[in-house]
Design a protein around this motif. Structure first.
Motif, PDB file in Angstrom:
ATOM      1  N   ASN A  12      -2.632  14.495   9.446  1.00  0.00           N
ATOM      2  CA  ASN A  12      -1.620  14.046   8.292  1.00  0.00           C
ATOM      3  C   ASN A  12      -2.725  13.092   7.182  1.00  0.00           C
ATOM      4  O   ASN A  12      -2.911  12.053   7.529  1.00  0.00           O
ATOM      5  CB  ASN A  12      -0.670  13.453   8.525  1.00  0.00           C
ATOM      6  CG  ASN A  12       0.350  13.102   7.507  1.00  0.00           C
ATOM      7  OD1 ASN A  12       0.165  13.444   6.100  1.00  0.00           O
ATOM      8  ND2 ASN A  12       1.548  12.367   7.580  1.00  0.00           N
ATOM      9  N   PRO A  13      -3.033  13.789   6.125  1.00  0.00           N
ATOM     10  CA  PRO A  13      -3.931  12.929   5.301  1.00  0.00           C
ATOM     11  C   PRO A  13      -3.302  11.682   4.748  1.00  0.00           C
ATOM     12  O   PRO A  13      -3.997  11.009   4.409  1.00  0.00           O
ATOM     13  CB  PRO A  13      -4.318  14.037   4.168  1.00  0.00           C
ATOM     14  CG  PRO A  13      -3.328  14.871   4.100  1.00  0.00           C
ATOM     15  CD  PRO A  13      -2.838  15.001   5.559  1.00  0.00           C
ATOM     16  N   GLU A  14      -1.856  11.727   4.640  1.00  0.00           N
ATOM     17  CA  GLU A  14      -1.084  10.438   4.189  1.00  0.00           C
ATOM     18  C   GLU A  14      -1.497   9.235   5.013  1.00  0.00           C
ATOM     19  O   GLU A  14      -1.160   8.241   4.503  1.00  0.00           O
ATOM     20  CB  GLU A  14       0.367  10.816   3.956  1.00  0.00           C
ATOM     21  CG  GLU A  14       0.421  11.994   2.797  1.00  0.00           C
ATOM     22  CD  GLU A  14       1.991  12.110   2.821  1.00  0.00           C
ATOM     23  OE1 GLU A  14       2.756  11.417   2.775  1.00  0.00           O
ATOM     24  OE2 GLU A  14       2.234  13.469   2.192  1.00  0.00           O
ATOM     25  N   LYS A  15      -1.762   9.476   6.447  1.00  0.00           N
ATOM     26  CA  LYS A  15      -1.928   8.148   6.925  1.00  0.00           C
ATOM     27  C   LYS A  15      -3.091   7.329   6.579  1.00  0.00           C
ATOM     28  O   LYS A  15      -3.054   6.141   6.962  1.00  0.00           O
ATOM     29  CB  LYS A  15      -2.243   8.656   8.580  1.00  0.00           C
ATOM     30  CG  LYS A  15      -0.877   9.276   9.249  1.00  0.00           C
ATOM     31  CD  LYS A  15      -1.216   9.553  10.599  1.00  0.00           C
ATOM     32  CE  LYS A  15       0.182  10.119  11.293  1.00  0.00           C
ATOM     33  NZ  LYS A  15      -0.082  10.334  12.733  1.00  0.00           N
ATOM     34  N   CYS A  16      -4.085   7.951   5.893  1.00  0.00           N
ATOM     35  CA  CYS A  16      -5.233   7.297   5.362  1.00  0.00           C
ATOM     36  C   CYS A  16      -5.034   6.704   4.046  1.00  0.00           C
ATOM     37  O   CYS A  16      -6.046   6.093   3.697  1.00  0.00           O
ATOM     38  CB  CYS A  16      -6.520   8.123   5.740  1.00  0.00           C
ATOM     39  SG  CYS A  16      -6.805   8.649   7.033  1.00  0.00           S
ATOM     40  N   LEU A  17      -3.879   7.002   3.531  1.00  0.00           N
ATOM     41  CA  LEU A  17      -3.986   6.737   2.200  1.00  0.00           C
ATOM     42  C   LEU A  17      -3.172   5.213   1.979  1.00  0.00           C
ATOM     43  O   LEU A  17      -2.757   4.733   2.915  1.00  0.00           O
ATOM     44  CB  LEU A  17      -2.857   7.752   1.355  1.00  0.00           C
ATOM     45  CG  LEU A  17      -3.343   9.106   1.213  1.00  0.00           C
ATOM     46  CD1 LEU A  17      -2.445   9.920   0.485  1.00  0.00           C
ATOM     47  CD2 LEU A  17      -4.809   8.988   0.516  1.00  0.00           C
ATOM     48  N   LEU A  18      -3.411   4.547   0.798  1.00  0.00           N
ATOM     49  CA  LEU A  18      -2.943   3.301   0.551  1.00  0.00           C
ATOM     50  C   LEU A  18      -1.671   3.357  -0.272  1.00  0.00           C
ATOM     51  O   LEU A  18      -1.455   4.187  -0.898  1.00  0.00           O
ATOM     52  CB  LEU A  18      -3.893   2.438  -0.041  1.00  0.00           C
ATOM     53  CG  LEU A  18      -5.296   2.499   0.495  1.00  0.00           C
ATOM     54  CD1 LEU A  18      -6.356   1.576  -0.533  1.00  0.00           C
ATOM     55  CD2 LEU A  18      -5.162   1.528   1.747  1.00  0.00           C
TER      56      LEU A  18
END
Length: 176
Positions: A3-9
């Motif tokens: 899930n790319p959203e886990k790396c977002l701020l």
């Protein structure tokens, strides 16, 4: 699939919005680019002495040509940063995209540049400058990577707010 959203701020520096952080990144890029252009021009005029090198192009281009290439690249960075600022204010994904793409490539280029420059200092038995370059270069790398991640997170947030992919149209919207 990850899930790319886990790396977002969600915030910039724990207390500012991603929008504010993106604006700071754009303004900071413009200021640093203008400062670097001034340093290069002063070096070309012989007022200061700074050794400017490029990893690949040094072997067959003169220092003057390399400096012109860097000035052109910095002017492009200024233009893309202006687009970033306008895109941030207008919440336009397409104006943010060039800076996000360029910034992602520059993150990798910065890390490679820091490592190669430090190795060159170490190979010339200049351990003090090699260590200083490595430490300061990695600090700059982490700050730049963080600011890019702030900008990318804001870009993703705007893209997701649209509720669909970048190249799709709303089938129920009528153009009159």
């Amino acid at each position: 699939m990850a899930n790319p959203e886990k790396c977002l701020l969600n915030r910039c520096c724990c207390c500012y919005s991603l929008r504010t952080g993106t604006l700071v990144a754009g303004v900071g890029a413009i200021i640093l680019s203008i400062f670097t252009i001034i340093v290069i021009v002063l070096n070309m005029l012989g007022i200061i002495n700074v050794q400017i090198r490029m990893i690949v192009l040094d072997s067959f281009l003169t220092e003057f040509v390399i400096q012109i290439i860097l000035i052109v690249n910095l002017c492009v960075t200024i233009i893309l940063s202006i687009l970033l600022i306008v895109g941030t204010i207008k919440r336009n994904v397409y104006l943010l995209m060039p800076w996000v793409l360029l910034g992602g490539m520059l993150v990798i280029g910065l890390l490679v540049s820091v490592i190669i420059t430090a190795v060159n200092f170490y190979s010339n038995d200049d351990t003090l400058n090699g260590t200083l370059w490595l430490i300061l270069g990695l600090i700059v790398f982490f700050i730049y990577t963080y600011m890019w991640l702030v900008t990318y997170s804001f870009f993703y947030q705007i893209w997701k707010e649209a509720g669909r992919g970048a190249y799709t149209k709303d089938p129920f919207r009528r153009e009159w």
